[in-house]
Every structure is written in structure tokens, then in C-alpha cells.
Design an enzyme around this catalytic site. Structure first.
Site, mmCIF file in Angstrom:
data_model
loop_
_atom_site.group_PDB
_atom_site.id
_atom_site.type_symbol
_atom_site.label_atom_id
_atom_site.label_comp_id
_atom_site.label_asym_id
_atom_site.label_seq_id
_atom_site.Cartn_x
_atom_site.Cartn_y
_atom_site.Cartn_z
ATOM 1 N N ARG A 43 0.817 -1.223 0.000
ATOM 2 C CA ARG A 43 0.000 0.000 0.000
ATOM 3 C C ARG A 43 0.849 1.271 0.000
ATOM 4 O O ARG A 43 0.510 2.242 -0.667
ATOM 5 C CB ARG A 43 -0.946 -0.018 1.185
ATOM 6 N N ASP A 70 -15.593 8.365 10.122
ATOM 7 C CA ASP A 70 -14.483 7.454 9.846
ATOM 8 C C ASP A 70 -13.200 8.279 9.837
ATOM 9 O O ASP A 70 -13.223 9.480 9.544
ATOM 10 C CB ASP A 70 -14.668 6.747 8.494
HETATM 11 C C1 LIG Z 1 -13.617 -2.970 8.497
HETATM 12 S S1 LIG Z 1 -14.306 -1.369 8.422
HETATM 13 C C2 LIG Z 1 -15.898 -1.633 9.155
HETATM 14 C C3 LIG Z 1 -17.007 -0.861 8.462
HETATM 15 C C4 LIG Z 1 -18.397 -1.081 9.044
HETATM 16 N N1 LIG Z 1 -18.480 -0.605 10.400
HETATM 17 C C5 LIG Z 1 -18.794 -2.538 8.958
HETATM 18 O O1 LIG Z 1 -18.778 -3.243 9.966
HETATM 19 O O2 LIG Z 1 -19.116 -3.005 7.857
HETATM 20 C C6 LIG Z 1 -13.403 -0.515 9.714
HETATM 21 C C7 LIG Z 1 -13.427 1.000 9.567
HETATM 22 O O3 LIG Z 1 -12.919 1.586 10.776
HETATM 23 C C8 LIG Z 1 -12.173 2.727 10.433
HETATM 24 N N2 LIG Z 1 -11.213 3.059 11.524
HETATM 25 C C9 LIG Z 1 -10.134 2.370 11.913
HETATM 26 N N3 LIG Z 1 -9.487 3.021 12.905
HETATM 27 C C10 LIG Z 1 -10.206 4.143 13.151
HETATM 28 C C11 LIG Z 1 -10.044 5.227 14.060
HETATM 29 N N4 LIG Z 1 -9.016 5.306 14.920
HETATM 30 N N5 LIG Z 1 -10.963 6.221 14.035
HETATM 31 C C12 LIG Z 1 -12.014 6.165 13.167
HETATM 32 N N6 LIG Z 1 -12.202 5.184 12.280
HETATM 33 C C13 LIG Z 1 -11.311 4.173 12.267
HETATM 34 C C14 LIG Z 1 -11.480 2.328 9.146
HETATM 35 O O4 LIG Z 1 -11.062 3.442 8.388
HETATM 36 C C15 LIG Z 1 -12.546 1.494 8.435
HETATM 37 O O5 LIG Z 1 -13.281 2.232 7.496
#
Ligand SMILES: C[S@@+](CC[C@H](N)C(=O)[O-])C[C@H]1O[C@@H](n2cnc3c(N)ncnc32)[C@H](O)[C@@H]1O
Length: 278
Positions: free
Chosen positions: A41, A148
Site C-alpha cells: 500500500r 471514519d
Molecule cells: C472494516 S471497516 C468496518 C465498516 C463497518 N463498520 C462494517 O462493519 O461493515 C473498519 C473501519 O474503521 C475505520 N477506523 C479504523 N481506525 C479508526 C479510528 N481510529 N478512528 C475512526 N475510524 C477508524 C477504518 O477506516 C474502516 O473504514
């Protein structure tokens, strides 16, 4: 082990720099198994910037003025896997149990506030919006805050546009009611109707930030498939902050492989990965 079979060399010390940077900035723990992911990435960024390799990239990130590049690193590293009506039992619980409760409880204010924390490209808040719009009368004031850390996913979410392959989780009836199918150059794409989007506010927010900028409390919070990337103390702090941000009896929904067992005692379990604040 140094990754060096490619265009650039990711030395152990370079990888350790990114491990530290990402954990400090986002709470996400990057273990050794993520080395290939970090390489692939971030090497795209190195190529796009025309740099010679990881050391030059790290020098750039160490520069105090490199805030935009830090955002690029975070956007590149986050895992954004999501889907409409992912973990369908959560939406069934909302429709059959939680919303009838909230309709009774909030009958005077006619107000419902929801937070989708870690909303990724928007499938989660739009699925919630469909369920709420179908079950609440026009006299209800309901809003979803969708946040997010990754600014790229929020742009996709705000566009309301998805490829037709992404909508398989949405029933045919809901597709008919809430989606517009693209034609001509837009064929193969769908757009969620604007009236659903009007109930959702998409905002960048790092869950590690203190304090959070919102003052009001939420009737329920979705934070699914997010804490899985954090270490135990970070998980505990985060879900306890959610408890402070929930109304009395407010609910927290987490992901299918997550649990609050031995994380906190501030919630009671009321269903599979569904918790109510004590
Ligand atoms: C795997 S996705 C889950 C999306 C959705 N909640 C679902 O369950 O389908 C995890 C998301 O958490 C966000 N994320 C990770 N660390 C974070 C942080 N410290 N603050 C805000 N968002 C975060 C990532 O950018 C990502 O879009």
C-alpha cells in the site's frame, strides 16, 4: 524479515517506524503479518510521489509540515471492508425490538440519534437509514452521525453511488424503494435516494481524538469491525467512552468477531454482539 523482492526495500526499522506511527495515530495495531500489506500500500505512495524508497518517504513524514501525507498513510493502511445489511441480525433487532422501544420511550421528543462509528464507505449508515425511514413517521426527527478516520471512504459514502455488485445484501423490495439505477454511461451503478442521505451526516473523526466534538448523546451506536484492530486497553477506553456518549439504556452494536467479555463491565449483553449500557 526485510521485504526486498520488489522495487523498494522495506527494512525492519522502516516497518517499525510505520507500526509505531499507525498505532500512535489511529490505535490500529500492525503486527508482523501486515508487512506485505504495508509494503504494497505504501509503495504506491512512494511511486506516486516519485521518491527513491522508504527512507526518503520516512524523512518526508518526519517533517512537521507533512500532515497531508500522514492522512494518505492512514487512508492507505485502514481496512474498509463493509457491506449493505452486513450482520443482518442487528437490523432485525433494531426493527423488531429496539425501534418499538425507542418509539415508546422517545414519544414526546420524537427524536432519535444514532452514531455509525467507523462507517467506511457508507453501506452501514445507509442500511440503518432504510430501516428507520421504513419504520418512523415523517413527524420523527432522526439523524445518523457517520464517521471514519479515512477521508477517501467518506467521499464515496457522500456520493451515494455504488456499483451494482455491491447491492446484493439489499432485498429486491428495498432496492426498488431506495435505489435509482444508472442508465447509459452510468449503467452498472446505483445511487441511494437523496431523501435517505439527508438524514446522515458524514464527518471525518479519529476515534482516538479527545475530546470528541459532539455534545449530544446517542440512542444507539454502531461500532462494528473496528475495535478488532485495537489492543485491549484501547478497546476498553473506547467502549467506555461510548457508554458516556449513550443515553440511559442506550445500545452498542459491535462486529461478529468482537466481544466485550473482559473488556468492560459497563454493558449488559442483550443479544449476539448487542449490548445495553448498565
Ligand atoms: C472494516 S471497516 C468496518 C465498516 C463497518 N463498520 C462494517 O462493519 O461493515 C473498519 C473501519 O474503521 C475505520 N477506523 C479504523 N481506525 C479508526 C479510528 N481510529 N478512528 C475512526 N475510524 C477508524 C477504518 O477506516 C474502516 O473504514
Amino acid at each position: 524479515m526485510t521485504v526486498m523482492n520488489r522495487q523498494y526495500t522495506l527494512a525492519d526499522s522502516d516497518f517499525e517506524f510505520f507500526q509505531r506511527l499507525i498505532t500512535v495515530q489511529t490505535g490500529i495495531v500492525i503486527n508482523e503479518t501486515k508487512k506485505e500489506l504495508v509494503y504494497s500500500r505504501l509503495s504506491k505512495r512512494i511511486r506516486a510521489l516519485g521518491l527513491s524508497g522508504f527512507s526518503e518517504y520516512i524523512d518526508l513524514l518526519r517533517n512537521v509540515d507533512s500532515k497531508d501525507e500522514l492522512v494518505a498513510v492512514i487512508n492507505a493502511i485502514t481496512t474498509n471492508l463493509t457491506a449493505f445489511f452486513r450482520e443482518e441480525h442487528h437490523f432485525e433487532y433494531i426493527e423488531q425490538t429496539l425501534l418499538p422501544e425507542l418509539i415508546r420511550k422517545n414519544r414526546n421528543s420524537k427524536k432519535i440519534r444514532i452514531w455509525s462509528a467507523g462507517c467506511s464507505t457508507g453501506e452501514e449508515p445507509y442500511s440503518l437509514a432504510m430501516v428507520l425511514a421504513e419504520n418512523l413517521g415523517a413527524d420523527w426527527d432522526w439523524k445518523i452521525l457517520a464517521t471514519d478516520i479515512d477521508t477517501d471512504v467518506l467521499n464515496t459514502a457522500r456520493s451515494r453511488i455504488y456499483s451494482a455488485e455491491r447491492i446484493t445484501g439489499i432485498s429486491a423490495e428495498r432496492q426498488k424503494r431506495w435505489l435509482k439505477k444508472g442508465t447509459g454511461p452510468n449503467s452498472g451503478l446505483v445511487q441511494i435516494k437523496k431523501e435517505l442521505g439527508e438524514h446522515i451526516s458524514f464527518n471525518p473523526l479519529n476515534l482516538m481524538d479527545r475530546p470528541w466534538p459532539m455534545s449530544g448523546k446517542f440512542d444507539f451506536i454502531f461500532c462494528r469491525n473496528v475495535i478488532i484492530y485495537f489492543d485491549m486497553p484501547t478497546k476498553t477506553k473506547l467502549v467506555e467512552r461510548y457508554a458516556d456518549q449513550l443515553v440511559d439504556d442506550g445500545h452498542l452494536f459491535i462486529g461478529h468477531s468482537e466481544s466485550l467479555f473482559q473488556v468492560t463491565d459497563r454493558y449488559d449483553s442483550v443479544g449476539n454482539t448487542i449490548y445495553r449500557k448498565r
